[in-house]
Design an enzyme around this catalytic site. Structure first.
Site: not given
Length: 228
Positions: A111, A133, A207-210
């Site tokens: 965390d 998230d 990024t890959r997510y973008e």
């Protein structure tokens, strides 16, 4: 009232089983890259890195590590502390660091709040938080990392004039982040025109997510704030 002092800020930590080499690197390499939170932090956090660095940036939730590794390669005199509790992303990044012999990266696999509480006051030159998230359901909003408690944490460890960069493709979380950041007395929004939040910082690796978000028709937004 939302209690931001309890609970995790991330979901599942494990996905597909790791390959044997990935699992081995997590056991043998990650301990050498991870800050030891059981010991007091160094007076100068640049000492965390085996190579000389001039400044230190933090990336919270680096996903697959694409942006973190790109920046570390582009700016070898900047140290990067990357935080990612998801085992798959951490394993991929540890493997890339080991293969390339990257010296200016530290990695933390728990965390981020714990790391922020450990870091010394005014020790960080900049922060990235990219595509966190969004926890879209209201009952999960307490898990959003952008909240008053964590902004206090960021403010404490960031130097005066340091940059905080936030990106998301979820409009409701962009609005949430903007409101919470602007309400916090330690930060000011740097945008002067629409392009400042519609276009990424330059240079920008993405990024890959973008890429996935854009392919699905969601437009990212890029917010930058200055630590006052």
């Amino acid at each position: 009232m939302i209690d931001h002092t309890k609970g995790s800020f991330f979901g599942r930590r494990k996905g597909k089983p790791l390959r044997e080499r990935q699992a081995s690197l997590l056991e043998t390499v990650l301990p050498n890259l991870r800050p030891d939170l059981a010991s007091p932090p160094p007076g100068d956090i640049r000492e965390l890195f085996p190579c000389p660095v001039k400044n230190v940036w933090l990336e919270v939730g680096f996903g697959g590590g694409e942006h973190l590794l790109h920046e570390a390669g582009r700016l070898p005199e900047t140290g990067y502390i990357g935080v990612e509790p998801f085992v798959g992303g951490m394993a991929k990044t540890v493997a890339a660091v080991a293969e390339a012999g990257v010296q200016n990266v530290c990695l933390y696999d728990d965390d981020a709040g714990k790391l922020l509480d450990w870091l010394p006051d005014g020790s960080v030159d900049g922060v990235y938080q990219l595509y966190p998230d969004p926890w879209p359901k209201k009952r999960h909003w307490k898990r959003r990392f952008i909240n008053p408690v964590n902004l206090d944490r960021y403010a404490r460890v960031m130097k005066s004039g340091a940059s905080f960069r936030f990106a998301s493709d979820i409009d409701t979380y962009v609005d949430w982040a903007l409101r919470h950041m602007r309400d916090h007395p330690a930060f000011e929004w740097t945008a002067e025109r629409a392009a400042d939040w519609k276009e990424p910082w330059r240079p920008w690796s993405g990024t890959r997510y973008e890429k996935k978000a854009i392919a699905q028709g969601r437009m990212p937004r890029y917010l930058e704030f200055r630590r006052i």
